[in-house]
Design a protein around this motif. Structure first.
Motif, PDB file in Angstrom:
ATOM      1  N   LYS A 262      39.033  16.890   1.224  1.00 18.25           N
ATOM      2  CA  LYS A 262      37.707  17.514   1.208  1.00 18.25           C
ATOM      3  C   LYS A 262      36.938  17.082   2.452  1.00 18.25           C
ATOM      4  CE  LYS A 262      36.985  18.114  -3.715  1.00 18.25           C
ATOM      5  NZ  LYS A 262      37.340  17.081  -4.689  1.00 18.25           N
ATOM      6  N   ALA A 263      36.132  17.979   2.967  1.00 15.14           N
ATOM      7  CA  ALA A 263      35.359  17.661   4.170  1.00 15.14           C
ATOM      8  C   ALA A 263      34.154  18.580   4.238  1.00 15.14           C
ATOM      9  CB  ALA A 263      36.225  17.835   5.414  1.00 15.14           C
ATOM     10  N   SER A 264      33.230  18.253   5.151  1.00 13.26           N
ATOM     11  CA  SER A 264      32.138  19.195   5.407  1.00 13.26           C
ATOM     12  C   SER A 264      31.995  19.343   6.921  1.00 13.26           C
ATOM     13  CB  SER A 264      30.836  18.700   4.782  1.00 13.26           C
ATOM     14  OG  SER A 264      30.457  17.497   5.391  1.00 13.26           O
ATOM     15  N   VAL A 265      31.460  20.481   7.349  1.00 15.82           N
ATOM     16  CA  VAL A 265      31.329  20.742   8.773  1.00 15.82           C
ATOM     17  C   VAL A 265      30.082  20.004   9.263  1.00 15.82           C
ATOM     18  CG1 VAL A 265      31.075  22.520  10.525  1.00 15.82           C
ATOM     19  CG2 VAL A 265      32.433  22.968   8.464  1.00 15.82           C
ATOM     20  N   ALA A 266      30.294  19.044  10.172  1.00 17.57           N
ATOM     21  CA  ALA A 266      29.170  18.235  10.653  1.00 17.57           C
ATOM     22  C   ALA A 266      28.566  18.822  11.919  1.00 17.57           C
ATOM     23  CB  ALA A 266      29.616  16.794  10.903  1.00 17.57           C
ATOM     24  N   ALA A 267      29.390  19.425  12.743  1.00 15.92           N
ATOM     25  CA  ALA A 267      28.898  20.050  13.967  1.00 15.92           C
ATOM     26  C   ALA A 267      29.793  21.217  14.309  1.00 15.92           C
ATOM     27  CB  ALA A 267      28.900  19.035  15.111  1.00 15.92           C
ATOM     28  N   GLU A 268      29.200  22.230  14.889  1.00 12.67           N
ATOM     29  CA  GLU A 268      29.975  23.434  15.190  1.00 12.67           C
ATOM     30  C   GLU A 268      29.462  24.023  16.499  1.00 12.67           C
ATOM     31  OE1 GLU A 268      32.487  24.909  13.728  1.00 12.67           O
ATOM     32  OE2 GLU A 268      32.321  27.082  13.873  1.00 12.67           O
ATOM     33  N   SER A 269      30.357  24.202  17.487  1.00 11.81           N
ATOM     34  CA  SER A 269      29.943  24.868  18.719  1.00 11.81           C
ATOM     35  C   SER A 269      31.002  25.912  19.070  1.00 11.81           C
ATOM     36  CB  SER A 269      29.786  23.841  19.850  1.00 11.81           C
ATOM     37  OG  SER A 269      31.067  23.421  20.272  1.00 11.81           O
ATOM     38  N   THR A 274      33.181  19.400  14.479  1.00 11.19           N
ATOM     39  CA  THR A 274      33.398  18.076  13.907  1.00 11.19           C
ATOM     40  C   THR A 274      33.373  18.209  12.390  1.00 11.19           C
ATOM     41  OG1 THR A 274      32.268  17.098  15.784  1.00 11.19           O
ATOM     42  CG2 THR A 274      32.533  15.710  13.821  1.00 11.19           C
ATOM     43  N   LEU A 275      34.365  17.583  11.767  1.00  9.84           N
ATOM     44  CA  LEU A 275      34.425  17.607  10.308  1.00  9.84           C
ATOM     45  C   LEU A 275      34.215  16.197   9.786  1.00  9.84           C
ATOM     46  CD1 LEU A 275      37.661  19.757   9.937  1.00  9.84           C
ATOM     47  CD2 LEU A 275      35.305  20.558   9.714  1.00  9.84           C
ATOM     48  N   ARG A 276      33.362  16.078   8.752  1.00 10.24           N
ATOM     49  CA  ARG A 276      33.207  14.769   8.135  1.00 10.24           C
ATOM     50  C   ARG A 276      34.040  14.769   6.860  1.00 10.24           C
ATOM     51  NH1 ARG A 276      27.970  14.001   8.161  1.00 10.24           N
ATOM     52  NH2 ARG A 276      28.049  12.711  10.020  1.00 10.24           N
ATOM     53  N   LEU A 277      35.039  13.881   6.826  1.00  6.28           N
ATOM     54  CA  LEU A 277      35.938  13.822   5.671  1.00  6.28           C
ATOM     55  C   LEU A 277      35.250  13.155   4.495  1.00  6.28           C
ATOM     56  CD1 LEU A 277      39.286  12.720   7.374  1.00  6.28           C
ATOM     57  CD2 LEU A 277      38.329  15.002   7.098  1.00  6.28           C
ATOM     58  N   SER A 278      35.822  13.317   3.322  1.00  8.98           N
ATOM     59  CA  SER A 278      35.256  12.693   2.123  1.00  8.98           C
ATOM     60  C   SER A 278      35.297  11.173   2.225  1.00  8.98           C
ATOM     61  CB  SER A 278      36.036  13.159   0.886  1.00  8.98           C
ATOM     62  OG  SER A 278      37.415  12.898   1.061  1.00  8.98           O
ATOM     63  N   MET A 292      29.871  27.648   8.890  1.00  9.43           N
ATOM     64  CA  MET A 292      28.536  27.204   9.282  1.00  9.43           C
ATOM     65  C   MET A 292      28.433  25.705   9.084  1.00  9.43           C
ATOM     66  SD  MET A 292      25.766  29.975   8.807  1.00  9.43           S
ATOM     67  CE  MET A 292      25.120  29.675   7.196  1.00  9.43           C
ATOM     68  N   ARG A 293      27.536  25.086   9.848  1.00 10.99           N
ATOM     69  CA  ARG A 293      27.308  23.667   9.742  1.00 10.99           C
ATOM     70  C   ARG A 293      26.861  23.324   8.326  1.00 10.99           C
ATOM     71  NH1 ARG A 293      22.678  20.555  11.865  1.00 10.99           N
ATOM     72  NH2 ARG A 293      23.422  18.432  11.630  1.00 10.99           N
ATOM     73  N   GLY A 294      27.406  22.275   7.764  1.00 10.20           N
ATOM     74  CA  GLY A 294      27.031  21.866   6.418  1.00 10.20           C
ATOM     75  C   GLY A 294      27.909  22.452   5.323  1.00 10.20           C
ATOM     76  N   THR A 295      28.765  23.416   5.672  1.00 13.58           N
ATOM     77  CA  THR A 295      29.630  24.034   4.661  1.00 13.58           C
ATOM     78  C   THR A 295      30.670  23.036   4.162  1.00 13.58           C
ATOM     79  OG1 THR A 295      29.468  26.024   6.011  1.00 13.58           O
ATOM     80  CG2 THR A 295      31.047  26.071   4.200  1.00 13.58           C
ATOM     81  N   ASN A 296      30.890  23.039   2.856  1.00 10.28           N
ATOM     82  CA  ASN A 296      31.980  22.223   2.312  1.00 10.28           C
ATOM     83  C   ASN A 296      33.292  22.968   2.487  1.00 10.28           C
ATOM     84  OD1 ASN A 296      30.467  20.015   1.458  1.00 10.28           O
ATOM     85  ND2 ASN A 296      29.835  21.120  -0.394  1.00 10.28           N
ATOM     86  N   VAL A 297      34.278  22.297   3.038  1.00 10.93           N
ATOM     87  CA  VAL A 297      35.575  22.927   3.285  1.00 10.93           C
ATOM     88  C   VAL A 297      36.670  21.997   2.770  1.00 10.93           C
ATOM     89  CG1 VAL A 297      34.811  24.210   5.316  1.00 10.93           C
ATOM     90  CG2 VAL A 297      35.740  21.903   5.584  1.00 10.93           C
ATOM     91  N   VAL A 298      37.899  22.507   2.760  1.00  7.64           N
ATOM     92  CA  VAL A 298      39.040  21.630   2.514  1.00  7.64           C
ATOM     93  C   VAL A 298      40.000  21.775   3.683  1.00  7.64           C
ATOM     94  CG1 VAL A 298      38.898  21.598  -0.003  1.00  7.64           C
ATOM     95  CG2 VAL A 298      40.230  23.369   1.131  1.00  7.64           C
ATOM     96  N   ILE A 299      40.637  20.682   4.029  1.00  5.96           N
ATOM     97  CA  ILE A 299      41.620  20.693   5.107  1.00  5.96           C
ATOM     98  C   ILE A 299      42.988  20.568   4.459  1.00  5.96           C
ATOM     99  CG2 ILE A 299      42.357  19.571   7.251  1.00  5.96           C
ATOM    100  CD1 ILE A 299      39.625  18.153   7.247  1.00  5.96           C
TER     101      ILE A 299
END
Lengths: 377, 276
Positions: A262-269, A274-278, A292-299
């Motif tokens: 699990k991760a969330s998008v911390a920065a996007e250009s 940048t992804l912040r992992l759980s 989008m920035r802040g979206t919860n994603v899974v890797i």
């Protein structure tokens, strides 16, 4: 990771004898919906199989794959949708007129009939010597000439499977369906039977669809995979296409293995993200994440795309080693990240190297080009 | 038998020997004695020389076959219904089959007296519809015995068949369909052969039960139409001919035994024994 030899490439078309070829017909299903009672077991399923192709419908139990097979065979009439065999619309045609061969999961051989009678059951148009000759030809095809007068229970599982194939081929179908054909066989025999089956398929050129929950088997036998989940087609394509470019998280984890973080998008250009992992660690992708920035994603990371380091490395994430098992040329590691997320890793094994004891800490990085992102559900 | 199994079967074995084998030997000894005190085949010679006794023997076996045929005719649609029914319907069919067995044979036999009697619903309906000039008793003939026994013995045929069919894989029928077989061919070549071991077991039970059902035979058949069980009773209870009664009992035992053994052997045929 996936050590299965793609059998279909091991048999050259030159081995096929054109003398007995009975060309298969293309199958096309479109918008198939079927409900037994209440929730649909199959929901808007469409796919095509070209003439002479081998397709595998792959999915966990209860995903609707067996229902699809029964709809194609004519044993079940779908609530909606069209089944087309060659140029014919066969949606409403009953099974007995459809001339589609079917091999059942437990083979469904008639226990009170000999092998000869079983194989001859679908040859009701032929009589006497003619029928005998045709049955002999079919038994030769599956290399069971010597077993014609046995009863099914006097034969091994592999032999029964071949009888079932010969019986299904007897009415000269243009399409052959197999429901988990190798599931009841032990592992060593399974590979032989798969090879034998593909030889036969090449020889006859018959269009073939098999249903299986075993992705290795599907990849080994079929040139086209149709992955189903919860009554819907998740993705259809060639085995390597599904492995390399899975469209959904389900396909990513079902075809081949993958660990999910699990991760969330911390920065996007435009060029990086940048992804912040759980676990709190951050990883930097050299591309857009598409979220989008802040979206919860899974890797999703395949084991062969996890790189292990014994010492801390830049950007590496610490993990605890729970288990390490050698498997052929690879060593498979079961790792646990700081927050308890399980992670599988595969590394090339140096010959003679001793296995590291469990319990130690390792540091992992990922081959970021191969990591895939999916929206968190 | 698995080695070391003797202690497990010993109680049953003792019971069988004391309660079944010993009386049978006593009965056999009786059948070879004559009233004068001698020993020989006299009772059997007399029996086979008596046209009445032979007629009764023949009628008894014929009754068995007629009841077997009639239960099969009535049972077949129920068996097919069971085959096609879903799990819930199947348990309902089994329950309805068992239901009459909760009532004693004697009570069911007496119920049939009411049904087939002069004032009973069958006779009244036939008279009202003009099939018979006036209500009359439908009892005391062989047809009545066959009808009543068929109702009483039907569960004995149905239960073994249902047991076999509920273990039969339905995909066999699907397989036959994909091989181009129509419903009649599937019935003849798949469903009936698969049900055969159950049908044979049912026939054995129905035949044994029908040929020896003393109460139903005597109450429904009456005094004019007698079968071997009543014949034995007459020898013992009226004529006090114990030795000749014993001989008749043995002839009944032997003939029904041979017919049942033949059916049971048929059921052991390798093609049938493979399932069921």
């Amino acid at each position: 990771m996936d050590a299965t030899l793609p059998l279909r490439d091991a048999i050259s078309p030159a081995e096929a004898s054109p003398a007995s070829a009975r060309l298969g017909e293309a199958l096309s299903v479109a918008g198939i919906v079927h409900a037994y009672s209440g929730a649909p077991a199959v929901d808007d399923v469409s796919f095509d199989v070209p003439a002479g192709g081998v397709a595998a419908i792959l999915g966990p139990s209860g995903c609707g794959k067996s229902t699809m097979l029964r709809i194609i065979s004519g044993l079940v009439t779908p609530t909606a949708g069209v089944v087309r065999l060659g140029a014919r619309d066969v949606t409403r045609m009953p099974a007995r007129e459809r001339r589609v061969g079917m091999v059942f999961q437990n083979y469904a051989l008639f226990p009170h009939m000999t092998v000869r009678e079983n194989v001859g059951y679908g040859l009701s148009g032929l009589k006497g010597a003619e029928k005998r000759a045709e049955v002999d030809k079919l038994l030769a095809l599956v290399r069971l000439e010597k077993f014609a007068d046995r009863l099914p229970r006097q034969m091994s599982g592999g032999q029964q499977q071949r009888v079932a194939v010969a019986r299904a081929l007897a009415p000269r179908p243009t399409l052959l369906l197999l429901d988990e054909p190798f599931a009841a066989l032990d592992r060593a025999l399974r590979a032989d039977m798969q090879f034998e089956f593909l030889r036969l398929q090449r020889e006859l050129g018959i269009t073939t669809i098999l249903v299986t929950h075993d992705q290795e088997e599907a990849q080994a036998v079929a040139d086209r995979l149709i992955v189903m989940n919860a009554g819907k087609v998740e993705q259809a394509g060639s085995p390597s296409e599904l492995y390399d470019r899975p469209r959904t998280l389900f396909v990513n984890t079902f075809v081949g293995q993958a660990s999910v973080i699990k991760a969330s998008v911390a920065a996007e250009s435009e060029t990086a993200s940048t992804l912040r992992l759980s676990t709190g660690d951050e990883i930097h992708l050299p591309r857009r994440s598409g979220f989008m920035r802040g979206t919860n994603v899974v890797i999703a990371v395949r084991p062969e795309h996890v790189v292990l380091h014994e010492k801390p490395a830049p950007g590496a994430i610490p993990a605890r080693r729970m288990m390490a098992v050698p498997q052929g040329p690879l060593r498979l590691h079961d790792l646990l990240l700081a927050d308890g997320t399980p992670l599988k890793a595969a590394e090339r094994r140096a010959p003679g190297a001793s296995d590291a004891p469990p319990g130690g800490t390792v540091h992992v990085t990922f081959e970021l080009d191969h990591c895939r992102l999916y929206p968190s559900s | 038998m698995t080695r070391g199994g003797i202690p497990f079967v010993a109680p049953m074995l003792a019971l069988s020997i004391a309660g079944f084998l010993v009386p049978l030997v006593v009965l056999a000894a009786f059948s070879f004695s004559d009233p004068a005190g001698g020993f020989g085949m006299a009772n059997y010679v007399k029996l086979f020389a008596d046209p009445l006794a032979l007629q009764v023997l023949f009628d008894t076996l014929a009754l068995g076959f007629k009841v077997v045929a009639s239960t099969t005719l009535i049972g077949l649609p129920i068996i097919l219904l069971f085959w096609h029914a879903g799990p819930r319907e199947r348990s309902l069919i089994v329950f309805l089959t068992l239901l009459p067995m909760l009532v004693s044979n004697v009570v069911r036999t007496f119920a049939w007296i009411v049904i087939l009697g002069r004032q009973g619903p069958v006779s009244q309906t036939l008279a009202q519809l003009g099939f018979i000039p006036a209500p009359r008793s439908l009892l005391f003939n062989e047809t009545a015995v066959v009808v009543v026994l068929s109702q009483i013995e039907l569960p004995l045929l149905l239960l073994p068949v249902m047991a076999v069919l509920s273990r039969t894989d339905r995909s066999l029928v699907s397989a036959a369909e994909t091989l181009g077989a129509g419903p009649w061919r599937i019935l003849a070549t798949v469903i009936l052969p698969l049900a055969a071991p159950g049908i044979l077991a049912g026939w054995v039970l129905v035949f044994a039960s029908a040929t020896t059902s003393y109460v139903t035979q005597s109450v429904i058949g009456g005094a004019r139409h007698i079968y071997l069980p009543q014949y034995i009773y007459r020898e013992v209870g009226v004529l006090f001919q114990w030795p000749s009664a014993a001989a008749i009992a043995f002839v009944l035992l032997a003939t029904t035994g041979i017919i049942m053994a033949a059916m049971a052997m048929l059921a052991r045929h390798p093609r049938l024994a493979s399932h069921g």
